[in-house]
Design an enzyme around this catalytic site. Sequence first.
Site, PDB file in Angstrom:
ATOM      1  N   LYS A 222       8.985   0.150   7.833  1.00 28.76           N
ATOM      2  CA  LYS A 222       8.799   1.589   8.005  1.00 28.76           C
ATOM      3  C   LYS A 222      10.129   2.344   8.026  1.00 28.76           C
ATOM      4  CE  LYS A 222       4.226   1.706  10.127  1.00 28.76           C
ATOM      5  NZ  LYS A 222       3.411   2.085  11.304  1.00 28.76           N
ATOM      6  N   ARG A 256       1.453  -6.549  12.912  1.00 30.28           N
ATOM      7  CA  ARG A 256       0.864  -6.210  11.610  1.00 30.28           C
ATOM      8  C   ARG A 256       2.005  -6.060  10.611  1.00 30.28           C
ATOM      9  NH1 ARG A 256      -0.234  -1.552   8.625  1.00 30.28           N
ATOM     10  NH2 ARG A 256      -2.135  -1.664   7.356  1.00 30.28           N
TER      11      ARG A 256
END
Length: 278
Positions: A222, A256
């Site tokens: 991210k 995740r």
Amino acid sequence: MQIKLKNRLFDLSQPVVMGIVNVTPDSFYEHSRRQTDADVLHAVEKVLQDGGRIVDVGGYSSRPSAADVSAAEEIRRLSWGLDVILKEFPDVCLSVDTFRSAVARHVVENYGVAIINDIGGGTLDEDMFETVADLQVAYVLMHMRGTPATMSQLTEYDNVTAEVIAFLEKRLRRLYELGVHDVLVDPGFGFAKTLEQNYQLLRDLPHFALLDAPLLVGVSRKRMIYDLFGTDAEHALNGTTAVNMLALLGGASVLRVHDVKEAVEAVKIFQAFGRNGL
């Protein structure tokens, strides 16, 4: 730490890894996009071979600049992907990443999906909580403000950690009232949070134990990682591994990720570090 998945208890006393498989043409990390049967099967096989315990399938990109996708198109993408997966891997533990109750109902009733992973925490579809309760399926409750298109303008907090925990606590209470007890909580890294707020949440992860629910952390590749280096998602694997280790130290039960092998290795190191002797 246990949750019920398809009438079987799933042990979370030790951290597990959830591998991402996107059946989308526009997910933020290019290499996670699967557009052919062979691509999907290879991705799932790799998740499982590398030690992933759950496969999270997404049919709608939540990156800020992604195009809107109709519910019908999301269902079409997911149905194709799930058909391909289950023909080859009928016993795989499946999660589906969706904020739409109609999509959740479709994938659970037609494909036996075990977990609904909702980026909106029930705020983007007012029927989601009741649907999950009716389906009696496990649920990932994530914090986000607004929508993927507006979230980057909604980052004003007096105390980001306190407000995220308060949101999750209130939504958890509602889920429990409806009879949904197999819930994982997700602070929503990158969703309506600045770079500084993301790292404040990371430092404060131990406080999420107050919720008495398994903690899922999704930081894989991210912006909170690659912005520090002035690069992009393609070059964020090493940073992702570092942040995953910090998340494990903070109490994460599920990671995740796009890169399962590296995350599983981080878990093994974390487990060895936590033992008095090997």
